[in-house]
Design a protein around this motif. Structure first.
Motif, mmCIF file in Angstrom:
data_model
loop_
_atom_site.group_PDB
_atom_site.id
_atom_site.type_symbol
_atom_site.label_atom_id
_atom_site.label_comp_id
_atom_site.label_asym_id
_atom_site.label_seq_id
_atom_site.Cartn_x
_atom_site.Cartn_y
_atom_site.Cartn_z
ATOM 1 N N SER A 151 -2.505 7.675 -14.564
ATOM 2 C CA SER A 151 -1.831 6.739 -13.637
ATOM 3 C C SER A 151 -0.819 7.651 -12.354
ATOM 4 O O SER A 151 -1.258 7.318 -11.246
ATOM 5 N N TYR A 152 -0.103 8.711 -13.021
ATOM 6 C CA TYR A 152 0.472 9.460 -12.121
ATOM 7 C C TYR A 152 -0.494 10.209 -11.052
ATOM 8 O O TYR A 152 -0.190 10.187 -9.900
ATOM 9 N N GLY A 153 -1.422 10.804 -11.456
ATOM 10 C CA GLY A 153 -2.135 11.582 -10.583
ATOM 11 C C GLY A 153 -3.124 10.472 -9.719
ATOM 12 O O GLY A 153 -3.074 10.966 -8.426
ATOM 13 N N LEU A 154 -3.465 9.415 -10.295
ATOM 14 C CA LEU A 154 -4.088 8.502 -9.337
ATOM 15 C C LEU A 154 -3.434 7.963 -8.274
ATOM 16 O O LEU A 154 -3.919 7.850 -6.953
ATOM 17 N N LEU A 155 -2.223 7.813 -8.586
ATOM 18 C CA LEU A 155 -1.146 7.085 -7.378
ATOM 19 C C LEU A 155 -0.976 8.147 -6.487
ATOM 20 O O LEU A 155 -0.731 7.821 -5.340
ATOM 21 N N LEU A 156 -0.576 9.484 -6.917
ATOM 22 C CA LEU A 156 -0.304 10.501 -6.049
ATOM 23 C C LEU A 156 -1.607 10.663 -4.968
ATOM 24 O O LEU A 156 -1.480 10.804 -3.812
ATOM 25 N N VAL A 157 -2.686 10.532 -5.573
ATOM 26 C CA VAL A 157 -3.866 10.660 -4.864
ATOM 27 C C VAL A 157 -4.129 9.589 -3.650
ATOM 28 O O VAL A 157 -4.425 9.828 -2.426
ATOM 29 N N ASN A 192 0.688 -1.218 -0.088
ATOM 30 C CA ASN A 192 -0.161 -0.068 0.046
ATOM 31 C C ASN A 192 0.871 1.323 0.038
ATOM 32 O O ASN A 192 0.383 2.371 -0.495
ATOM 33 N N TRP A 193 2.041 1.174 0.421
ATOM 34 C CA TRP A 193 2.832 2.438 0.513
ATOM 35 C C TRP A 193 4.142 2.300 -0.447
ATOM 36 O O TRP A 193 4.255 2.932 -1.318
ATOM 37 N N GLY A 194 4.900 1.179 -0.350
ATOM 38 C CA GLY A 194 6.019 1.087 -1.374
ATOM 39 C C GLY A 194 6.027 0.823 -2.583
ATOM 40 O O GLY A 194 6.351 1.407 -3.685
ATOM 41 N N MET A 195 4.829 -0.112 -3.037
ATOM 42 C CA MET A 195 4.498 -0.336 -4.410
ATOM 43 C C MET A 195 3.847 1.027 -5.085
ATOM 44 O O MET A 195 4.080 1.190 -6.303
ATOM 45 N N VAL A 196 3.071 1.353 -4.393
ATOM 46 C CA VAL A 196 2.265 3.009 -4.898
ATOM 47 C C VAL A 196 3.361 3.985 -5.062
ATOM 48 O O VAL A 196 3.361 4.735 -6.063
ATOM 49 N N LEU A 197 4.382 4.262 -4.126
ATOM 50 C CA LEU A 197 5.532 5.058 -4.250
ATOM 51 C C LEU A 197 6.250 4.791 -5.447
ATOM 52 O O LEU A 197 6.538 5.656 -6.261
ATOM 53 N N ILE A 198 6.799 3.344 -5.613
ATOM 54 C CA ILE A 198 7.474 2.965 -6.929
ATOM 55 C C ILE A 198 6.860 3.315 -7.995
ATOM 56 O O ILE A 198 7.284 3.835 -9.037
ATOM 57 N N GLY A 199 5.493 3.120 -8.185
ATOM 58 C CA GLY A 199 4.822 3.274 -9.300
ATOM 59 C C GLY A 199 4.618 4.815 -9.702
ATOM 60 O O GLY A 199 4.569 5.243 -10.910
ATOM 61 N N THR A 200 4.228 5.696 -8.569
ATOM 62 C CA THR A 200 4.382 6.908 -8.540
ATOM 63 C C THR A 200 5.693 7.506 -9.337
ATOM 64 O O THR A 200 5.791 8.208 -10.168
ATOM 65 N N THR A 222 -1.483 7.969 -2.450
ATOM 66 C CA THR A 222 -0.606 8.094 -1.512
ATOM 67 C C THR A 222 -0.966 9.165 -0.430
ATOM 68 O O THR A 222 -0.832 8.915 0.864
ATOM 69 N N CYS A 223 -1.631 10.119 -0.793
ATOM 70 C CA CYS A 223 -2.170 11.158 -0.158
ATOM 71 C C CYS A 223 -3.205 10.583 0.847
ATOM 72 O O CYS A 223 -3.543 10.836 1.914
ATOM 73 N N MET A 224 -4.059 9.696 0.239
ATOM 74 C CA MET A 224 -4.998 8.957 1.267
ATOM 75 C C MET A 224 -4.329 8.017 2.053
ATOM 76 O O MET A 224 -5.010 8.092 3.190
ATOM 77 N N ASN A 225 -3.458 7.336 1.885
ATOM 78 C CA ASN A 225 -2.609 6.573 2.689
ATOM 79 C C ASN A 225 -2.064 7.477 3.863
ATOM 80 O O ASN A 225 -2.230 6.895 5.054
ATOM 81 N N ILE A 226 -1.672 8.624 3.512
ATOM 82 C CA ILE A 226 -0.974 9.476 4.630
ATOM 83 C C ILE A 226 -2.166 9.774 5.530
ATOM 84 O O ILE A 226 -2.174 9.918 6.785
ATOM 85 N N LYS A 227 -3.250 10.299 4.800
ATOM 86 C CA LYS A 227 -4.336 10.704 5.825
ATOM 87 C C LYS A 227 -4.938 9.663 6.647
ATOM 88 O O LYS A 227 -5.135 9.725 7.891
ATOM 89 N N GLY A 228 -5.074 8.378 6.124
ATOM 90 C CA GLY A 228 -5.453 7.172 6.921
ATOM 91 C C GLY A 228 -4.449 6.992 8.248
ATOM 92 O O GLY A 228 -4.900 6.662 9.419
ATOM 93 N N ASP A 229 -3.196 7.224 7.873
ATOM 94 C CA ASP A 229 -2.243 6.747 9.050
ATOM 95 C C ASP A 229 -2.181 7.947 10.036
ATOM 96 O O ASP A 229 -1.959 7.731 11.082
#
Length: 372
Positions: free
Chosen positions: A295-301, A119-127, A303-310
């Motif tokens: 894809s870049y915009g979606l993955l960035l969003v 949820n964090w690492g693969m999304v970051l690498i894709g971004t 990432t922000c959602m993961n940050i908010k959740g944590d």
């Protein structure tokens, strides 16, 4: 028959009260459901046999990936180790790391590490991959067309307004309501309805800020443009186009095609683009837009959602003493990515490319932050 049996198993799991996914679905809910079928021992062997085969297959793929990397990097090409000399140490390291999951908190650590890796690492690498291919690769081509200042304003401005819009859309609704003790279902439904309205308002405000900002920085970039591009359409394409992705898909499409029969594939020619639309082994014109923007915009969003959740609550309700392991692994991934991005020469054979005669000279060459 298998669909019917597993459908019955899934339906029967409702009696267990287990409704979420994860490890419990495979090791709690499904076994409970299989126990209600005729000949449950047979179906249990089949089900867990499938899980074992899936685990072994995953282990093969993960190990093969690491073995290929070690043997294909410049160290492996120079030393040329035998397969067992690479496979054995990697398997031992993997076995030692897997011992963590055999203790009392093993399932918890598995869940935590899986979250921070995927949820964090693969999304970051894709971004970062979308950013590198869509926004960095062939940027010198854009500089020549509209000028460096114009391109940097557009690129930085787009990302900045995308992040601002996303933060605004996620922050306006506030925290998700929870049904506290003593609250009626009707009152909780009202709270959820109000929260849904706030979500819609936040989404509208975020999209509005993003699109207005995108239009603004595009206009500013066009006004400040200076280069070989003439005309509004040429400048817009030089500024907003996906030139790096086009270069990669041109190379890839020409590799898989029979050039002697089909001719050389050229982007934005009717014949080539039409072939790319119906051929499964070619990248079509939409590929560039998907990589650079969608894809870049979606993955960035995400990432922000993961940050908010944590930020709102600890993942899975685990204590920080357990979460720190997953967080450190994620930080380690980020450090590895940054090292390669800042010092790309470490991926090249210093004996061939550095021209240095001493080991210290080759080491300094590898860790010099310059492109190769």
């Amino acid at each position: 028959a298998s669909f019917s049996l597993f459908t019955e198993a899934v339906v029967s799991t409702q009696s267990t009260g287990y409704e979420k996914g994860g490890m419990g679905l495979a090791f709690i809910a499904y076994p409970e459901g299989l126990a209600t079928l005729e000949a449950p021992q047979f179906w249990g062997i089949i089900f867990f046999g499938c899980l074992i085969m899936l685990g072994i297959d995953s282990a093969f793929s993960l190990t093969e990936c690491m073995v290929t990397f070690v043997k294909d990097c410049w160290i492996g090409l120079r030393l040329r180790p035998k397969n067992w000399m690479v496979v054995l140490p990697l398997c031992i390291i993997g076995w030692l790391a897997g011992l963590l999951y055999c203790f009392d908190n093993g399932m918890g650590y598995l869940d935590i590490i899986d979250n921070y890796l995927n949820n964090w690492g693969m999304v970051l690498i894709g971004t970062l991959e979308c950013f590198a291919v869509g926004w960095i690769y062939k940027i010198d081509h854009q500089y020549a067309k509209v000028g460096k200042t114009s391109v940097l304003i557009y690129n930085v401005g787009f990302i900045l307004f995308l992040i601002i819009g996303t933060i605004l859309a996620l922050a306006m609704p506030g925290d998700i309501p929870t049904q506290v003790t003593g609250m009626s279902d009707a009152a909780f439904e009202v709270l959820m309805g109000e929260y849904g309205t706030k979500q819609a308002e936040g989404l509208g405000a975020g999209l509005g800020v993003f699109f207005l900002g995108w239009i603004l920085i595009t206009c500013v970039s066009l006004v400040l443009s200076s280069g070989s591009a003439n005309g509004l359409s040429s400048k817009l394409w030089a500024l907003m186009g996906w030139h790096g992705v086009d270069d990669l898909r041109t190379k890839a499409n020409n590799i898989v095609r029979d050039v002697s029969k089909d001719g050389v594939w050229k982007p934005y020619s009717w014949k080539s683009e039409w072939q790319a639309l119906y051929r499964h082994d070619c990248f079509c014109i939409a590929f560039g837009f998907l990589i650079k923007y969608f894809s870049y915009g979606l993955l960035l969003v995400v990432t922000c959602m993961n940050i908010k959740g944590d930020i709102q609550s600890a993942y899975g309700g685990y204590p920080q003493s357990m979460l720190i392991l997953g967080q450190l692994i994620f930080v380690f991934m980020v450090v590895l990515v940054l090292i390669v991005a800042i010092f790309p020469r470490i991926m090249y054979d210093p004996y061939k490319h550095s021209g240095k005669k001493t080991a210290l000279g080759r080491l300094f060459w590898m860790f010099t932050p310059k492109s190769c």
